[in-house]
Design an enzyme around this catalytic site. Structure first.
Site, short mmCIF file in Angstrom:
data_model
loop_
_atom_site.label_atom_id
_atom_site.label_comp_id
_atom_site.label_asym_id
_atom_site.label_seq_id
_atom_site.Cartn_x
_atom_site.Cartn_y
_atom_site.Cartn_z
N CYS A 166 0.83 -1.21 0.00
CA CYS A 166 0.00 0.00 0.00
C CYS A 166 0.86 1.26 0.00
CB CYS A 166 -0.95 0.02 1.17
SG CYS A 166 -2.15 1.38 1.03
N CYS A 184 -6.25 2.41 -3.33
CA CYS A 184 -5.59 3.00 -2.18
C CYS A 184 -6.45 4.14 -1.65
CB CYS A 184 -4.21 3.51 -2.58
SG CYS A 184 -3.24 4.08 -1.16
#
Length: 525
Positions: A275, A454
């Site tokens: 991430c 994200c």
């Protein structure tokens, strides 16, 4: 085609085949051919490549496993065992007379008779492994499937950002591993140590081997805390924290609540990382907390990002830059954390690259550090790895380029997509469909487009929802009139805060594939 002699269920032998024999073999019901004869044993002998081409034209699978005598070596027996497990039956094997093929079959079937054998073995019980297991079992409940995973707990890692912000309690992101193992799967509670794909086997930490027809590698990524001298020794004290660990995210929350003034440093290492937005999410939420409490002006916030851009997809950068400016963040691109002195509250950075790089020392009262991330050692040192250390895969089908019954997904896959749970959610049904296709003797047809998501938490209550695929192509899940991911919205926060956790626990890990149906490859058949 000379006389065909049945040897066992679904297996027969014959003497040297000619290319024109392959059509007759297919008509006789065979689905695969194995050549056990070395090329050039005698003049005029058809090569294995010629037989393979004719087999493909007849719709038959093919393997070339040459041996020179009926005294079968262990390595050859294991290779034959792997071919018998991998190839669709019935199988026709040949050599000059058929004798070596019979010896290979005998040696292969006597191998490791006590080893446990499964249709599918999955290495890794994280988000990707559990989701893939659930997708496979949803499609074929009667398949034998094992999950190799030593951990006793399973974590919802996307929630750690909100634990660090004081929104979630850490306990809500953790559940017993036994509670997420899909019904119908067997949980093998130890580590995988090595792969033997030619033998269709995984070696476990205790030295035993587990055999498979299809393998899925979902072993995650290694957070290399020791790659930065001094970092591991000071985590959880001296103001050094990271939302990348379950036990440290609460320390982030406590530091933010108690910091009145001073220097707060946030770091991001070179790619790849889990991430890529998480390092700056921690920063934005901390800044918003300080802003709300009226303390932000007394805190010098720096973001040291090893990359050349704030975010890898340019469409989302303008919205993020507005928050960089709003919070007065000192943005330092090309700045990599290389050493930490916790007791001395000093962080050392390398700025720039090559001969023009230089080191810079910064004092801190709070340091949110993100370590470099690499493939797990047993993956990087395996035959499955590519040059980066991650598992080599076709970026669309997620199949290994050398062993078609081996797949990888999640953080361990050597793909260029963002390494997020959202990516694993999209990859799981692709691997499930393609693996079952290979086990059925057909081509993989499902494709993964590189989707990753994200949710960039720029303040408490608003999120910039970045959704994109390979090459940075925007792949929004919602129409822009409902949710424009390039802008901070409350709806995206509601999605992250309220909807995604139950979607994860009750949907993704249960094989429910809402908005995750795989696309189809045009040349599949």
């Amino acid at each position: 085609m000379e006389k065909v002699i049945p040897i066992g269920e679904g297996f027969a032998i014959t003497s040297q085949l000619d290319p024109e024999d392959l059509g007759a073999a297919a008509a006789a019901g065979f689905r695969s051919v194995i050549s056990n004869r070395p090329d050039d044993e005698e003049p005029g002998q058809p090569s294995a490549a010629e037989i393979e081409q004719a087999a493909a034209a007849a719709g038959l699978a093919f393997a070339h496993l040459p041996v020179s005598s009926r005294d079968i070596a262990l390595e050859d027996a294991r290779a034959m065992r792997g071919a018998l497990d991998r190839l669709p039956g019935p199988i026709l094997a040949y050599c000059r007379t058929g004798a070596r093929s019979q010896a290979m079959h005998t040696a292969a079937t006597s191998l490791n008779s006590q080893a446990k054998r499964y249709d599918v073995v999955i290495v890794g019980g994280g988000s990707a492994g559990i989701a893939c297991a659930a997708s496979i079992l949803k499609r074929r409940p009667d398949i034998s499937l094992a999950i190799i995973e030593p951990s006793e707990a399973h974590y919802y890692q996307p929630g750690w950002t909100l634990v660090g912000a004081g929104v979630f309690q850490p306990e809500t992101t953790r559940r017993p591993m036994a509670s997420v193992i899909p019904k119908g799967a067997e949980w093998l509670r130890q580590e995988a140590r090595a792969f033997h794909p030619d033998e269709q086997a995984v070696e476990l930490a205790d030295g035993s081997r587990i055999a498979y027809r299809g393998l899925v590698v979902a072993a995650g990524i290694k957070l290399d805390w020791n790659a930065i001298p001094g970092l591991a020794d000071t985590l959880g004290e001296n103001g050094v924290t990271s939302n990348y660990r379950y036990d440290l995210a609460p320390y982030t929350r406590d530091l933010v609540r108690t910091l009145r003034d001073g220097a707060a440093l946030f770091t991001q290492p070179p790619m790849p990382i889990k991430c890529a937005g998480a390092p700056q999410k921690a920063m934005y939420l901390s800044c918003h907390s300080w802003e709300t409490a009226g303390r932000l002006k007394g805190i010098g916030v720096e973001f040291h990002n090893a990359g050349a851009a704030l975010f890898g997809v340019a469409d989302y950068v303008p919205a993020l830059m507005r928050y960089i400016e709003r919070y007065g963040i000192d943005l330092r691109l090309g700045s990599t954390l290389i050493e930490v002195d916790g007791p001395g509250r000093r962080a050392i950075f390398r700025q720039g690259t090559g001969e023009r790089s230089q080191t810079c020392e910064r004092r801190f009262d709070m340091l949110h550090a993100v370590p470099p991330q690499v493939a797990p050692d047993f993956i990087a040192n395996s035959v499955l790895a590519d040059a980066t250390g991650f598992v080599a895969v076709d970026p669309a089908t997620l199949a290994h380029p050398r062993w078609p019954n081996v797949f990888a997904l999640g953080d361990v896959a050597g793909t260029s997509n963002a390494k997020t749970a959202a990516a694993a959610r999209k990859q799981a049904p692709v691997v499930a469909v393609n693996l079952l296709a290979v086990l059925d003797g057909t081509l993989p047809w499902a494709i993964y487009d590189g989707y990753g998501s994200c949710p960039l938490t720029v303040e408490r209550g608003r999120i910039v929802l970045a959704e994109f695929g390979y090459g940075g192509k925007l792949l929004p899940s919602f129409p822009s009139w409902l949710l424009d991911g390039r802008k901070p919205t409350r709806l995206a926060w509601f999605l992250k805060d309220r909807l995604l956790p139950p979607i994860y626990w009750r949907g993704m890990l249960k094989g429910r594939e809402w908005l995750a149906a795989p696309g189809r490859r045009d040349d599949a058949r």
